[in-house]
Design a protein around this motif. Structure first.
Motif, PDB file in Angstrom:
ATOM      1  N   LEU A 259      -6.283   9.574  19.942  1.00 51.31           N
ATOM      2  CA  LEU A 259      -7.747   9.615  19.809  1.00 51.31           C
ATOM      3  C   LEU A 259      -8.149  10.616  18.724  1.00 51.31           C
ATOM      4  CD1 LEU A 259      -8.566   9.590  23.631  1.00 51.31           C
ATOM      5  CD2 LEU A 259      -9.317   7.824  22.014  1.00 51.31           C
ATOM      6  N   GLY A 260      -7.491  11.771  18.721  1.00 52.28           N
ATOM      7  CA  GLY A 260      -7.802  12.792  17.714  1.00 52.28           C
ATOM      8  C   GLY A 260      -7.473  12.284  16.322  1.00 52.28           C
ATOM      9  N   ALA A 261      -6.317  11.627  16.197  1.00 53.78           N
ATOM     10  CA  ALA A 261      -5.883  11.145  14.878  1.00 53.78           C
ATOM     11  C   ALA A 261      -6.795  10.032  14.364  1.00 53.78           C
ATOM     12  CB  ALA A 261      -4.443  10.646  14.969  1.00 53.78           C
ATOM     13  N   SER A 262      -7.497   9.348  15.266  1.00 53.90           N
ATOM     14  CA  SER A 262      -8.362   8.237  14.833  1.00 53.90           C
ATOM     15  C   SER A 262      -9.723   8.734  14.347  1.00 53.90           C
ATOM     16  CB  SER A 262      -8.578   7.260  15.987  1.00 53.90           C
ATOM     17  OG  SER A 262      -9.500   7.815  16.893  1.00 53.90           O
ATOM     18  N   GLY A 263      -9.961  10.038  14.436  1.00 54.74           N
ATOM     19  CA  GLY A 263     -11.219  10.590  13.932  1.00 54.74           C
ATOM     20  C   GLY A 263     -12.289  10.755  15.009  1.00 54.74           C
ATOM     21  N   LEU A 264     -11.977  10.356  16.256  1.00 55.49           N
ATOM     22  CA  LEU A 264     -12.978  10.553  17.325  1.00 55.49           C
ATOM     23  C   LEU A 264     -13.064  12.042  17.660  1.00 55.49           C
ATOM     24  CD1 LEU A 264     -12.205   7.474  19.603  1.00 55.49           C
ATOM     25  CD2 LEU A 264     -14.018   7.731  17.898  1.00 55.49           C
ATOM     26  N   ILE A 265     -14.228  12.456  18.169  1.00 55.71           N
ATOM     27  CA  ILE A 265     -14.423  13.876  18.495  1.00 55.71           C
ATOM     28  C   ILE A 265     -14.615  14.050  20.011  1.00 55.71           C
ATOM     29  CG2 ILE A 265     -15.379  14.438  16.223  1.00 55.71           C
ATOM     30  CD1 ILE A 265     -18.198  14.394  17.600  1.00 55.71           C
ATOM     31  N   ASP A 266     -14.674  15.289  20.438  1.00 53.85           N
ATOM     32  CA  ASP A 266     -14.846  15.629  21.865  1.00 53.85           C
ATOM     33  C   ASP A 266     -13.789  14.944  22.731  1.00 53.85           C
ATOM     34  OD1 ASP A 266     -17.001  17.150  21.150  1.00 53.85           O
ATOM     35  OD2 ASP A 266     -18.495  15.629  21.688  1.00 53.85           O
ATOM     36  N   VAL A 267     -12.582  14.866  22.191  1.00 56.26           N
ATOM     37  CA  VAL A 267     -11.487  14.176  22.905  1.00 56.26           C
ATOM     38  C   VAL A 267     -11.143  14.954  24.174  1.00 56.26           C
ATOM     39  CG1 VAL A 267      -9.033  13.599  22.748  1.00 56.26           C
ATOM     40  CG2 VAL A 267     -10.583  13.101  20.828  1.00 56.26           C
ATOM     41  N   ALA A 268     -11.011  14.232  25.286  1.00 59.76           N
ATOM     42  CA  ALA A 268     -10.723  14.886  26.569  1.00 59.76           C
ATOM     43  C   ALA A 268     -10.051  13.895  27.508  1.00 59.76           C
ATOM     44  CB  ALA A 268     -12.028  15.378  27.197  1.00 59.76           C
ATOM     45  N   SER A 269      -9.499  14.450  28.602  1.00 62.31           N
ATOM     46  CA  SER A 269      -8.955  13.611  29.672  1.00 62.31           C
ATOM     47  C   SER A 269      -9.633  13.994  30.980  1.00 62.31           C
ATOM     48  CB  SER A 269      -7.437  13.829  29.808  1.00 62.31           C
ATOM     49  OG  SER A 269      -6.783  13.420  28.637  1.00 62.31           O
ATOM     50  N   TRP A 270      -9.657  13.053  31.900  1.00 63.09           N
ATOM     51  CA  TRP A 270     -10.295  13.271  33.197  1.00 63.09           C
ATOM     52  C   TRP A 270      -9.325  12.851  34.299  1.00 63.09           C
ATOM     53  CZ3 TRP A 270     -12.628  11.286  28.899  1.00 63.09           C
ATOM     54  CH2 TRP A 270     -13.721  12.012  28.391  1.00 63.09           C
ATOM     55  N   GLN A 271      -9.436  13.584  35.426  1.00 61.07           N
ATOM     56  CA  GLN A 271      -8.471  13.383  36.513  1.00 61.07           C
ATOM     57  C   GLN A 271      -8.951  12.345  37.530  1.00 61.07           C
ATOM     58  OE1 GLN A 271      -8.124  17.374  38.042  1.00 61.07           O
ATOM     59  NE2 GLN A 271      -6.635  17.924  36.453  1.00 61.07           N
ATOM     60  N   ASP A 272      -7.974  11.749  38.208  1.00 60.67           N
ATOM     61  CA  ASP A 272      -8.305  10.891  39.350  1.00 60.67           C
ATOM     62  C   ASP A 272      -8.379  11.771  40.603  1.00 60.67           C
ATOM     63  OD1 ASP A 272      -5.703  11.425  40.115  1.00 60.67           O
ATOM     64  OD2 ASP A 272      -4.946   9.425  39.636  1.00 60.67           O
ATOM     65  N   LEU A 273      -8.561  11.143  41.768  1.00 61.91           N
ATOM     66  CA  LEU A 273      -8.720  11.917  43.003  1.00 61.91           C
ATOM     67  C   LEU A 273      -7.467  12.718  43.339  1.00 61.91           C
ATOM     68  CD1 LEU A 273     -10.646   9.460  45.352  1.00 61.91           C
ATOM     69  CD2 LEU A 273     -11.478  11.589  44.322  1.00 61.91           C
ATOM     70  N   ALA A 274      -6.328  12.275  42.838  1.00 61.49           N
ATOM     71  CA  ALA A 274      -5.078  12.994  43.101  1.00 61.49           C
ATOM     72  C   ALA A 274      -4.869  14.155  42.122  1.00 61.49           C
ATOM     73  CB  ALA A 274      -3.905  12.016  43.023  1.00 61.49           C
ATOM     74  N   GLY A 275      -5.832  14.382  41.225  1.00 65.14           N
ATOM     75  CA  GLY A 275      -5.719  15.502  40.283  1.00 65.14           C
ATOM     76  C   GLY A 275      -4.858  15.182  39.073  1.00 65.14           C
ATOM     77  N   VAL A 276      -4.650  13.893  38.790  1.00 65.96           N
ATOM     78  CA  VAL A 276      -3.815  13.486  37.657  1.00 65.96           C
ATOM     79  C   VAL A 276      -4.712  12.945  36.544  1.00 65.96           C
ATOM     80  CG1 VAL A 276      -1.960  11.932  36.936  1.00 65.96           C
ATOM     81  CG2 VAL A 276      -1.984  12.849  39.269  1.00 65.96           C
ATOM     82  N   ASP A 277      -4.430  13.365  35.293  1.00 62.60           N
ATOM     83  CA  ASP A 277      -5.198  12.852  34.150  1.00 62.60           C
ATOM     84  C   ASP A 277      -4.927  11.357  33.994  1.00 62.60           C
ATOM     85  OD1 ASP A 277      -6.321  15.270  33.455  1.00 62.60           O
ATOM     86  OD2 ASP A 277      -4.775  15.771  31.981  1.00 62.60           O
ATOM     87  N   ARG A 278      -5.952  10.531  34.219  1.00 62.79           N
ATOM     88  CA  ARG A 278      -5.751   9.074  34.184  1.00 62.79           C
ATOM     89  C   ARG A 278      -6.712   8.350  33.253  1.00 62.79           C
ATOM     90  NH1 ARG A 278      -3.482   6.296  38.041  1.00 62.79           N
ATOM     91  NH2 ARG A 278      -3.677   4.689  36.457  1.00 62.79           N
ATOM     92  N   VAL A 279      -7.714   9.087  32.722  1.00 63.52           N
ATOM     93  CA  VAL A 279      -8.636   8.497  31.751  1.00 63.52           C
ATOM     94  C   VAL A 279      -8.758   9.482  30.603  1.00 63.52           C
ATOM     95  CG1 VAL A 279     -10.991   7.696  31.312  1.00 63.52           C
ATOM     96  CG2 VAL A 279      -9.962   7.318  33.562  1.00 63.52           C
TER      97      VAL A 279
END
Ligand SMILES: C[S@@+](CC[C@H](N)C(=O)[O-])C[C@H]1O[C@@H](n2cnc3c(N)ncnc32)[C@H](O)[C@@H]1O
Length: 287
Positions: A259-279
């Motif tokens: 995502l960063g390499a494609s030029g998008l900004i505010d790149v982040a990940s979000w966790q599921d209910l189990a606390g795992v980055d899934r999005v």
């Protein structure tokens, strides 16, 4: 009266069969779900009429369903539907069975969609239509374009849209962006693409054994479709619009790097209910 086909006897017999592959609570619950579906009765009816005799043909149908479930066929395919975002969605062997984990992607998408004005949304690889239909139901002013390469899946998605009365969803067959009308721009792009690596042991377990491989597996350790989407999405986003992608439990760092390499900004990940980055996602910087 044939006691072998009384409601309570059938449930006991089915629970003993299903407990070979499920835990005892699940086995009993699934036996009840399958019997209530076969009889067209609520589950509560099974308790109130535990000693009722079941029609012999229906008892045969129920036993066949239980055998198929015991062989590992997903209960969603046997019933022909699965709940997602409070909606009953038709599913069949052409579609992935929507996962509750994917509701996290829907939540994140809704946080980024206006409630008070029209907007354009693109759901790539829509399957049964789960994500597109959830967004369309929550944002009636949104126009949602839902694409998939599988015509079989799109037929299911279209039937789901009709059954839910969601006229703001259009389903189009497309290999990712190939058939998306040129000139359209989106205020949000979402996708839950195939992201499991070939040979991953999960493919031999549970519902995955019966789902289309084309909905599950991607090359390059599961990253090839994510790579394609991240490479192409920025040109389809309006300034400031988000791309949100579901991915595997161990892919967040790789997807953020893409995502960063494609030029998008505010790149982040979000966790599921189990606390795992899934999005993971990023936002168009604009012109
Ligand atoms: C993991 S499933 C997700 C289905 C649905 N969005 C959900 O969350 O339940 C991935 C979907 O992507 C579709 N797909 C795979 N390759 C594709 C491609 N090249 N272009 C468009 N869709 C594709 C599959 O047919 C499948 O429906």
């Amino acid at each position: 009266m044939n006691p072998e086909i009384r409601v309570d006897r059938l449930l006991g017999e089915a629970s003993r069969l299903l407990v070979r592959s499920l835990d005892a609570t699940e086995a009993r619950a699934e036996a009840e779900i399958l019997l209530s579906a076969t009889l067209g009765r609520a589950r509560s009816w099974l308790f109130a009429f535990a000693d009722a005799e079941v029609d012999a043909e229906l008892a045969h149908q129920f036993r066949t369903l239980c055998e198929r479930r015991a062989q590992g066929e997903p209960i969603a395919y046997l019933l022909g539907h699965r709940e997602f975002w409070g909606m009953r969605l038709e599913v069949n062997a052409c579609t992935l069975i929507p996962r509750h984990d994917t509701e996290r992607l829907v939540e994140l998408a809704l946080e980024r969609l206006p409630t008070d004005r029209p907007c354009q949304v693109l759901d790539l690889g829509t399957g049964s239509g789960a994500i597109a239909l959830a967004l369309a139901s929550e944002r009636p002013r949104a126009r949602v374009l839902a694409t998939d390469r599988s015509e079989g899946a799109l037929e299911v998605a279209r039937r789901n849209a009709r059954a839910l009365g969601l006229a703001n969803v259009e389903c189009v067959q497309s290999d990712w962006f190939d058939e998306v009308p040129r000139g359209l721009r989106f205020d949000l792009i979402v996708s839950n693409p195939p992201y499991i690596a070939e040979g991953d042991p999960h493919l031999g377990q549970g519902d995955c054994r019966h789902e289309p491989l084309s909905a599950l597996v991607a090359d390059a350790q599961g990253l090839s479709d994510l790579q394609t989407l991240v490479a192409q999405a920025p040109q389809w986003l309006t300034p400031g619009a988000w791309l949100l992608l579901e991915h595997g439990w161990d892919q967040a760092a790789a997807v953020r790097a893409l995502l960063g390499a494609s030029g998008l900004i505010d790149v982040a990940s979000w966790q599921d209910l189990a606390g795992v980055d899934r999005v993971s996602g990023g936002r168009s910087a604009g012109d």
